[in-house]
Scaffold this motif. Sequence first.
Motif, PDB file in Angstrom:
ATOM      1  N   ASN A   1      17.357  13.954  -2.178  1.00 51.01           N
ATOM      2  CA  ASN A   1      17.197  14.927  -3.274  1.00 51.01           C
ATOM      3  C   ASN A   1      16.098  15.930  -2.938  1.00 51.01           C
ATOM      4  O   ASN A   1      16.248  17.137  -3.186  1.00 51.01           O
ATOM      5  N   VAL A   2      15.004  15.449  -2.395  1.00 50.54           N
ATOM      6  CA  VAL A   2      13.911  16.356  -2.037  1.00 50.54           C
ATOM      7  C   VAL A   2      14.360  17.312  -0.943  1.00 50.54           C
ATOM      8  O   VAL A   2      14.053  18.516  -0.980  1.00 50.54           O
ATOM      9  N   LEU A   3      15.127  16.809   0.045  1.00 47.83           N
ATOM     10  CA  LEU A   3      15.606  17.677   1.114  1.00 47.83           C
ATOM     11  C   LEU A   3      16.603  18.707   0.606  1.00 47.83           C
ATOM     12  O   LEU A   3      16.759  19.774   1.211  1.00 47.83           O
ATOM     13  N   MET A   4      17.273  18.381  -0.513  1.00 45.96           N
ATOM     14  CA  MET A   4      18.224  19.324  -1.106  1.00 45.96           C
ATOM     15  C   MET A   4      17.558  20.240  -2.128  1.00 45.96           C
ATOM     16  O   MET A   4      18.235  20.902  -2.907  1.00 45.96           O
ATOM     17  N   ASN A   5      16.200  20.229  -2.102  1.00 46.61           N
ATOM     18  CA  ASN A   5      15.413  21.083  -3.003  1.00 46.61           C
ATOM     19  C   ASN A   5      15.652  20.705  -4.465  1.00 46.61           C
ATOM     20  O   ASN A   5      15.737  21.555  -5.343  1.00 46.61           O
ATOM     21  N   GLU A   6      15.733  19.395  -4.709  1.00 46.13           N
ATOM     22  CA  GLU A   6      15.872  18.880  -6.061  1.00 46.13           C
ATOM     23  C   GLU A   6      14.724  17.920  -6.343  1.00 46.13           C
ATOM     24  O   GLU A   6      14.059  17.433  -5.431  1.00 46.13           O
TER      25      GLU A   6
ATOM     26  N   ILE B   1       0.844  -1.213   0.000  1.00 45.28           N
ATOM     27  CA  ILE B   1       0.000   0.000   0.000  1.00 45.28           C
ATOM     28  C   ILE B   1       0.871   1.251   0.000  1.00 45.28           C
ATOM     29  O   ILE B   1       0.588   2.233  -0.711  1.00 45.28           O
ATOM     30  N   LEU B   2       1.953   1.238   0.802  1.00 37.62           N
ATOM     31  CA  LEU B   2       2.836   2.406   0.842  1.00 37.62           C
ATOM     32  C   LEU B   2       3.503   2.647  -0.509  1.00 37.62           C
ATOM     33  O   LEU B   2       3.701   3.808  -0.917  1.00 37.62           O
ATOM     34  N   THR B   3       3.842   1.585  -1.212  1.00 32.21           N
ATOM     35  CA  THR B   3       4.462   1.739  -2.539  1.00 32.21           C
ATOM     36  C   THR B   3       3.507   2.443  -3.491  1.00 32.21           C
ATOM     37  O   THR B   3       3.902   3.367  -4.227  1.00 32.21           O
ATOM     38  N   THR B   4       2.224   2.013  -3.483  1.00 32.68           N
ATOM     39  CA  THR B   4       1.231   2.681  -4.334  1.00 32.68           C
ATOM     40  C   THR B   4       1.021   4.124  -3.888  1.00 32.68           C
ATOM     41  O   THR B   4       0.906   5.039  -4.724  1.00 32.68           O
ATOM     42  N   ALA B   5       0.968   4.350  -2.569  1.00 39.42           N
ATOM     43  CA  ALA B   5       0.770   5.712  -2.070  1.00 39.42           C
ATOM     44  C   ALA B   5       1.947   6.604  -2.432  1.00 39.42           C
ATOM     45  O   ALA B   5       1.769   7.796  -2.749  1.00 39.42           O
ATOM     46  N   LEU B   6       3.176   6.059  -2.402  1.00 43.38           N
ATOM     47  CA  LEU B   6       4.347   6.850  -2.785  1.00 43.38           C
ATOM     48  C   LEU B   6       4.268   7.255  -4.251  1.00 43.38           C
ATOM     49  O   LEU B   6       4.626   8.385  -4.618  1.00 43.38           O
ATOM     50  N   LYS B   7       3.795   6.343  -5.098  1.00 44.31           N
ATOM     51  CA  LYS B   7       3.618   6.684  -6.515  1.00 44.31           C
ATOM     52  C   LYS B   7       2.602   7.810  -6.675  1.00 44.31           C
ATOM     53  O   LYS B   7       2.824   8.748  -7.464  1.00 44.31           O
ATOM     54  N   CYS B   8       1.487   7.715  -5.947  1.00 48.18           N
ATOM     55  CA  CYS B   8       0.461   8.768  -6.040  1.00 48.18           C
ATOM     56  C   CYS B   8       1.017  10.111  -5.595  1.00 48.18           C
ATOM     57  O   CYS B   8       0.802  11.143  -6.254  1.00 48.18           O
ATOM     58  N   SER B   9       1.735  10.125  -4.474  1.00 44.08           N
ATOM     59  CA  SER B   9       2.270  11.395  -3.977  1.00 44.08           C
ATOM     60  C   SER B   9       3.337  11.951  -4.920  1.00 44.08           C
ATOM     61  O   SER B   9       3.454  13.177  -5.079  1.00 44.08           O
ATOM     62  N   TYR B  10       4.107  11.070  -5.580  1.00 42.21           N
ATOM     63  CA  TYR B  10       5.089  11.551  -6.567  1.00 42.21           C
ATOM     64  C   TYR B  10       4.389  12.153  -7.764  1.00 42.21           C
ATOM     65  O   TYR B  10       4.749  13.250  -8.226  1.00 42.21           O
ATOM     66  N   LEU B  11       3.357  11.460  -8.266  1.00 43.22           N
ATOM     67  CA  LEU B  11       2.676  11.941  -9.471  1.00 43.22           C
ATOM     68  C   LEU B  11       1.902  13.228  -9.208  1.00 43.22           C
ATOM     69  O   LEU B  11       1.614  13.974 -10.147  1.00 43.22           O
ATOM     70  N   MET B  12       1.545  13.499  -7.943  1.00 44.25           N
ATOM     71  CA  MET B  12       0.878  14.761  -7.611  1.00 44.25           C
ATOM     72  C   MET B  12       1.852  15.797  -7.065  1.00 44.25           C
ATOM     73  O   MET B  12       1.445  16.917  -6.782  1.00 44.25           O
ATOM     74  N   ALA B  13       3.137  15.408  -6.894  1.00 44.80           N
ATOM     75  CA  ALA B  13       4.162  16.293  -6.350  1.00 44.80           C
ATOM     76  C   ALA B  13       3.745  16.837  -4.984  1.00 44.80           C
ATOM     77  O   ALA B  13       3.937  18.021  -4.681  1.00 44.80           O
ATOM     78  N   GLN B  14       3.191  15.934  -4.137  1.00 44.65           N
ATOM     79  CA  GLN B  14       2.815  16.304  -2.773  1.00 44.65           C
ATOM     80  C   GLN B  14       4.033  16.112  -1.876  1.00 44.65           C
ATOM     81  O   GLN B  14       4.411  14.983  -1.543  1.00 44.65           O
ATOM     82  N   LEU B  15       4.669  17.197  -1.492  1.00 41.69           N
ATOM     83  CA  LEU B  15       5.939  17.132  -0.786  1.00 41.69           C
ATOM     84  C   LEU B  15       5.836  16.381   0.548  1.00 41.69           C
ATOM     85  O   LEU B  15       6.585  15.435   0.801  1.00 41.69           O
ATOM     86  N   LYS B  16       4.899  16.806   1.409  1.00 39.07           N
ATOM     87  CA  LYS B  16       4.842  16.214   2.747  1.00 39.07           C
ATOM     88  C   LYS B  16       4.474  14.735   2.689  1.00 39.07           C
ATOM     89  O   LYS B  16       5.066  13.912   3.395  1.00 39.07           O
ATOM     90  N   ASP B  17       3.500  14.387   1.845  1.00 44.71           N
ATOM     91  CA  ASP B  17       3.120  12.987   1.718  1.00 44.71           C
ATOM     92  C   ASP B  17       4.272  12.159   1.172  1.00 44.71           C
ATOM     93  O   ASP B  17       4.521  11.031   1.634  1.00 44.71           O
TER      94      ASP B  17
END
Length: 1039
Positions: free
Chosen positions: A446-451, A401-417
């Motif tokens: 990469n996200v923490l380095m603003n990339e 479930i977390l793998t699918t949720a990570l894909k969703c948050s990546y595709l929506m560019a939801q930073l906190k999620d």
Amino acid sequence: MSPTQWDFPVELCCRPMAFVTLTGLDVVYNAVHRAVWDAFCANRRADRVPISFKVLPGDHEYPKCRPKRTSYEWYIPKGILKTGWMNKHLNLVPALVVVFYELDWDEPQWKEKQSECATRVEIVRQSLQGRNTKVAVVLIQKKTPLPPGEDVIASERAAALCNACELSGKSLFVLPHTDHLVGYIIRLENAFYEHAQTYYYTEIRRVKSHKEFLNKTTHQLLFVRHQFKIAFFSELKQDTQNALKNYRTAYNLVHELRAHETNILEIKTMAGFTNYKASVTYPNPDPLETQAGVLDFYGQRSWRQGILSFDLSDPEKEKVGILAIQLKERSVVHSEVIITLLSNAVAQFKKYKCPRMKSHLMVQMGEEYYYAKDYTKALKLLDYVMCDYRSEGWWTLLTSILTTALKCSYLMAQLKDYITYSLELLGRASMLKDDQKSRIEKNLINVLMNESPDPEPDCDILAVKTAQKLWADRISLAGSNVFTIGVQDFVPFVQCKAKFHAPSFHVDVPVQFDVYLKADCPHPIRFSKLCISFNNQEYNQFCVIEESSRANDVLENLTQGKMCLVPGKTRKFLFKFVAKTEDVGKKIEITSMDLVLGSEAGRCVVLNWQGGGGDAASAQEALQASRSFKRRPRLPDSEVHWDSIVIQASTMIISRVPNISVHLRHDPPALTNEMYCLIVTVQSHEKTPIRDVKLTAGLKPGQDANLTQKTHVTLHGTELCDESYPALLTDIPVGDLQPGEQLEKTLYFRCGTVGSRMFLVYVSYLINTTIEGKEIVCKCHKDETVTIETVFPFDVAVKFVSTKFEPLERVYADIPFLLMTDLLSASPWALTIVSSELQLAPSMTAVDQLESQVDRVVLQTGESASECFCLRCPSFGNVEGGVATGHYIVSWKRTSAMDSVPVISTVITLPHVIVENIPLHVNADLPSFGRVRESLPVRYHLQNKTDLVQDVEISVEPSDAFMFSGLKQIRLRILPGTEQEMLYNFYPLMAGYQQLPSLNINLLRFPNFTNQLLRRFIPTSIFVKPQGRLMDDASIAAA
């Protein structure tokens, strides 16, 4: 093919109800007819019979009935069930046609009206030709009919109307249009329902009669058809049990059909219909109408209508039809259909309380939303069910479930999620392989380095391109770079526990605790800050560890850094601070712990633990560790097993250990109401002077409220405590003490009731001390408790006796009696009876002076002192409950008490005594002794105490020890209130205690006055001395 064609037809999903048509009602222009129709169809409650009504004109054309078959020998069916059959019997062919006609029994033109009604009934029968539909007539009348048998005209005309219309008496009804219209309508409905039941029963028997002409070789489809019709008619008849039985039989017969590519859809469709009807747990049907097209039979292809051969007659046409269906199917959004079905299933399992099945279906819904590219709804559903899988420890399912949720948050560019799911997929609950975790860890940095992070695998290419643009926008836009994530609801890759060194700390000792950190990610990781928050925020500044680092140093392999965590290794951080003196007696609690990952130059993630640490999996892991018998491997002294660390997030600040001694001197037990002396000795053993010494002493709080009201304490023993004195003296200033110096303080307690009491002596003082180079003022205290028993000082026994010392249960008016008191000492210490006092009630008088006879008497334990008082009670008549005697007051104190201690006065309430009036008082005057052969004069005084003249009979019975002279027997009268005197001379014959001649008195007016009562008042014996010589008497007189 539209999505609605996948649904069941409406006529299959609705509740079958008996179909009844009403004719002869003008519901538009006739108000009476409209009211009748409204009563039939408006506000139908659940308790009314299930009937579907419809208003039709009298000449309505009903569907024609096909000719009845007498044989099925050469009949080949074209399909199982026609598309219009269910709708026909639900909405077109009625079970009963009701003809409404306005006709009263006293109608002047009866013949014409009767003929018109019969004509209307005949028109209805003609339109139903060939059908078994029932016909009934309802006469709408203006008057309320009389009870059956009382209206002869109505009975005759009803029979005539039935003959004219060719109806039975059960098919003719009367409907009065009165105030009780709804009641009559309900009775009509019940009658209509019975007629409809009869019709459907007839239809069932008719269908069953066809089965004997069928054979299973050529008529397999008819077996299914007839069984389905019987079940459907049973539903219309509201016979649920038989309907369910026949639907199940029909379902089994469908399974026996020979299936081929040409008829498989028809077989599946009918199987679905019968299974739906037979299933009681199937969800409610979609209320939207279905577009059934122009198909003659359910489940047949439009290009293959009525063809039952297994051989394809036109292969090319078959190929084109299938291609056309596939082309239309591509336009169907299957995800919407699947999501709708899953949503219905979720509602069903939620209704019947199946939480795990509901969660499983919600995961499928979330994945289906993901495939439909509705990532927001997908993330919402998946996030909802994660809590259940975390709490139950389904780590493999949670990882998926977390793998699918990570894909969703990546595709929506939801930073906190994206950061939250990455943190959990790197943790110990994740079942991913190390290479997958390394990729996620790299993306997180990469996200923490603003990339922008790399795309997640197996994502749609177009969605990835859209996501990359969104990530680019996130980088370019200025916004909040700090993300605080509470970890108590998920399982991050860092674990944290806090533990105080002790459950309590003295205020003059530094408070110390450890914070343990452990990383579960694939590579070492460096944090930038660790800070602890307390319920008292003034301590927060002392518990911060910070290490400056660059953004790209987070994953740099520097294991020697202060804030660098190596995977699998436990890191311990020690904190200590000095508690504030005002927090003595309070709890210091860790409210939260923040661990900062990243830096302000890029992005910063704050992992927040509530309390002393722990995440969603910690409780379950701690329970498993406590139940495990597995031996832990030996570790170096600098390391600890993570499971052995127990969180302790709070500690108490207690006062400094006092270095004084408190001694109590007293002589227990305490006596009731005395001023009990307690001497407190305080000695200082401190190395420096102590100041502001205060003493709190008295009854320990928290005991029975009655003890508080009856216990008083004072510092002055020269005065008695009253109700205004407290039970506890607080903060008595004593002064200062030098090292080794001591002081004494005397306290006095007064206990008004017996029993055990716990007394508290509390000594507090201030002293200066130095801790961690800082001088503080400590308040120390020491308390001593002592339990003191309170007992009665003495017991007092009171009794009433006659002047002859005989016990009395009652006394007699104006006759003297004795009151005797006995004081028995119950004190283990000597008591001094200072004085005693008898306070008589107004109803009592003293015969002689009431002087204390026990003044200055000292009683040891078990000794007693007695007093005797002669009293008389005047006549008061009969007093219920007796007459009050008064009070006996004893003034006493401990013999060992100082002279300044006040005397205690104990008041004893004397018992009431019953007083009786007697009609005659008798008393005797005689010497105290007699002498042998010397005259002994005796005078008897008789006094009448009544308002009547008393007739008295007096007799004297002789005694062997005396001779006497005087009236031996006499009868006399005594006037009211007067006294009569009788004189006798007794001559003693023998020495010693001798029985006097007995005086007997009989009162004629008062027979209850007995001689036994008389003997209570006069002496019955006397001591007689022997006859001596004169010289002996002179010697005795001289002596």
